[in-house]
Scaffold this motif. Structure first.
Motif, PDB file in Angstrom:
ATOM      1  N   PHE A   1       9.966  15.084  26.034  1.00 45.47           N
ATOM      2  CA  PHE A   1       9.658  13.654  26.052  1.00 45.47           C
ATOM      3  C   PHE A   1      10.643  12.955  27.003  1.00 45.47           C
ATOM      4  O   PHE A   1      11.479  12.162  26.593  1.00 45.47           O
ATOM      5  CB  PHE A   1       9.796  13.070  24.642  1.00 45.47           C
ATOM      6  CG  PHE A   1       8.741  13.532  23.687  1.00 45.47           C
ATOM      7  CD1 PHE A   1       9.019  14.539  22.766  1.00 45.47           C
ATOM      8  CD2 PHE A   1       7.467  12.978  23.692  1.00 45.47           C
ATOM      9  CE1 PHE A   1       8.047  14.970  21.871  1.00 45.47           C
ATOM     10  CE2 PHE A   1       6.491  13.412  22.797  1.00 45.47           C
ATOM     11  CZ  PHE A   1       6.787  14.405  21.892  1.00 45.47           C
TER      12      PHE A   1
ATOM     13  N   VAL B   1       7.909  15.002  32.547  1.00 42.33           N
ATOM     14  CA  VAL B   1       6.499  14.645  32.715  1.00 42.33           C
ATOM     15  C   VAL B   1       6.145  14.554  34.202  1.00 42.33           C
ATOM     16  O   VAL B   1       5.049  14.928  34.614  1.00 42.33           O
ATOM     17  CB  VAL B   1       6.213  13.313  31.996  1.00 42.33           C
ATOM     18  CG1 VAL B   1       4.842  12.778  32.342  1.00 42.33           C
ATOM     19  CG2 VAL B   1       6.347  13.488  30.484  1.00 42.33           C
TER      20      VAL B   1
ATOM     21  N   TYR C   1       5.538   7.981  24.104  1.00 39.18           N
ATOM     22  CA  TYR C   1       4.907   9.143  24.737  1.00 39.18           C
ATOM     23  C   TYR C   1       3.693   9.601  23.916  1.00 39.18           C
ATOM     24  O   TYR C   1       2.666   9.983  24.469  1.00 39.18           O
ATOM     25  CB  TYR C   1       5.916  10.292  24.874  1.00 39.18           C
ATOM     26  CG  TYR C   1       6.800  10.187  26.098  1.00 39.18           C
ATOM     27  CD1 TYR C   1       7.748   9.178  26.217  1.00 39.18           C
ATOM     28  CD2 TYR C   1       6.680  11.097  27.147  1.00 39.18           C
ATOM     29  CE1 TYR C   1       8.556   9.064  27.335  1.00 39.18           C
ATOM     30  CE2 TYR C   1       7.493  11.012  28.265  1.00 39.18           C
ATOM     31  CZ  TYR C   1       8.430   9.986  28.359  1.00 39.18           C
ATOM     32  OH  TYR C   1       9.230   9.890  29.466  1.00 39.18           O
TER      33      TYR C   1
ATOM     34  N   LEU D   1       5.359   4.967  32.159  1.00 38.72           N
ATOM     35  CA  LEU D   1       4.798   6.274  31.789  1.00 38.72           C
ATOM     36  C   LEU D   1       3.301   6.313  32.109  1.00 38.72           C
ATOM     37  O   LEU D   1       2.786   7.323  32.610  1.00 38.72           O
ATOM     38  CB  LEU D   1       5.037   6.517  30.305  1.00 38.72           C
ATOM     39  CG  LEU D   1       4.685   7.884  29.744  1.00 38.72           C
ATOM     40  CD1 LEU D   1       5.478   8.969  30.441  1.00 38.72           C
ATOM     41  CD2 LEU D   1       4.963   7.936  28.237  1.00 38.72           C
TER      42      LEU D   1
END
Lengths: 261, 185
Positions: free
Chosen positions: A160, A165, A206, B11
């Protein structure tokens, strides 16, 4: 949950991510041993020159992964019994990696030249094993492509963390390129988020973002049992069978690998 | 924008193309996000025990009235609706009683519906998956048994969103919303 690996007939699985420290080797250890405990015949392949998988399970004088690639390049006739440690755990064999200098001894061109023969060699083992799990190294190059090209599916552990990512797109691209080059359908089967800590707000964020992804995603909690497992060379099933981490890996095995409709 | 919103926004920007790459690789079905057992465990513990339905609506309307009419006819009126859920082990035992009266032309007669069912259950984060294992339904009209039916095992899992608020448990299945309180409290 999407189709399991067993349901889709995919038995050679690379555990890959170009980012280091995300839990590739730990996942290969727990998943391969967990499958073996369920009676599945498993070959774990240490494709990482760092050799941590081999450090965990041990090597009883067998020739290693790098030596196999070298032998394939030299056109040697291969007897896999010289490379495979039988029963590092019941039902679990290991093809070790012992040569940290592999990348210096084998050039990129040499590794590329061994792509097809390596894939063929792995394919010859399919009849002997229910699963072949391949641990790969944290980098982006011919050695990683060698492993992906020989696989039916790729599982990507990650954390995470933004940097973790961020590397996803790159490995998805690698798998896509290998699929195009080989003409084989190599599938990114699932993601495994490791070291999950519920107390962190970031983790919740996330989870919100990734819960809409069209790919199976598993979580493995951050656990002292995993650290202990690696330190003592004992699998999570041996040192923490009732732990949350063991339950999380059980879910990966049962839902991701074994579930049949 | 809070820090959490900024993290989420960044994100989402980063993962937008990743999501697209996954979809274009042939992954287009909705799949489950499998939370760690450490995340589900506290909620699983809170779920254990016996609960009774204190409020049940479907599309915003009281469930029991509509159910009585569907089961016993347009003239039916409900006066008792009891539903309880007993979560223990890896199953849930669900019991429902709907009692009311229906216009028989020369007066109102009593009618009753009972259902008992055992369901397998699994909790994954905020989603409770249940699957009927065995059960029965019974209806009575004017003191006589009108029907008894075994409820067979079902293959499909039903996913229900759960939430806890102030000691109450809410089960949401689309527009079917049940609010439950602990039995005996």
């Amino acid at each position: 949950m999407g189709k399991s690996l067993k349901a889709s007939g995919r038995k050679v699985v690379a555990i890959a991510n170009q980012k280091g420290g995300v839990g590739k080797t730990a996942s290969v250890i727990q998943i391969s041993s967990g499958l073996a405990r369920r009676g599945e015949r498993v070959l774990a392949v240490d494709g990482d020159p760092q050799g941590n998988l081999t450090l965990f399970f041990g090597n009883r004088g067998k020739r290693d992964f790098g030596s196999l690639v070298g032998a394939l390049l030299a056109g040697e006739s291969i007897d896999m019994s010289h490379f495979i440690n039988r029963n590092v755990r019941k039902n679990l064999d290991l093809l070790p990696a012992c040569n940290k200098n592999l990348r210096m001894e084998l050039s990129d061109e040499m590794i590329i030249a061994s792509y097809d023969r390596f894939a063929e060699t792995i394919a010859t083992l399919r009849g002997q094993y229910d699963w072949i799990l391949i641990d790969s190294s944290p980098s982006n190059g011919p050695l990683e492509r060698l492993i992906i090209r020989a696989s039916d599916a790729v599982i990507i552990p990650l954390e995470f963390q933004l940097f973790s990512v961020a590397g996803l797109e790159s490995i998805l691209g690698e798998v896509s390129a290998c699929t195009d080059e080989t003409g084989r359908d190599i599938k990114v089967h699932s993601l495994i988020f490791t070291k999950a800590e519920n107390r962190l707000n970031r983790v919740q964020t996330y989870r919100e973002v990734f819960s809409s992804f069209h790919i199976p995603i598993f979580e493995i909690c951050k656990s002292e049992y995993i650290s202990r497992s690696l330190e003592k060379s004992r699998t999570i099933w041996e040192c923490g069978p009732a732990s949350f981490a063991a339950r999380d890996y059980s879910r990966v095995i049962e839902r991701g690998f074994l579930e049949t409709p | 924008m809070t820090n959490s919103d900024k993290v989420k926004h960044r994100l989402q920007e980063l993962t937008g193309s990743i999501s697209g790459a996954i979809d274009s690789a042939g992954n287009d079905e909705t799949v489950d996000y499998e939370f760690s057992a450490s995340y589900s465990a506290p909620k699983a513990k809170m779920l254990e025990g016996k609960w009774e339905v204190v409020e049940h609506t479907v599309d915003g309307a009281a469930y029991a009235d509509g159910f009585a009419k569907r089961t016993f006819g347009e003239g039916a009126a409900n006066d008792v609706y009891e539903a309880e859920y007993d979560f223990s082990g890896c199953v849930c035992v669900k019991r429902v009683v709907v009692h009311g009266t229906v216009d028989a032309g020369d007066g109102r007669i009593e009618c009753e519906y009972r259902m008992s069912m055992v369901l397998a259950r699994e909790l994954n984060g905020d989603v409770l998956s249940v699957r009927p294992l065995i059960g029965y339904q019974y209806t009575m009209v004017d003191g006589d048994t009108a029907s008894i039916r075994d409820l067979p095992e079902a293959g499909e899992w039903i996913k229900i969103k759960i939430s806890f608020d102030n000691g109450f448990l809410t089960l949401t299945d689309g527009t079917d919303v049940k609010k439950l309180g602990r039995m005996g409290e």
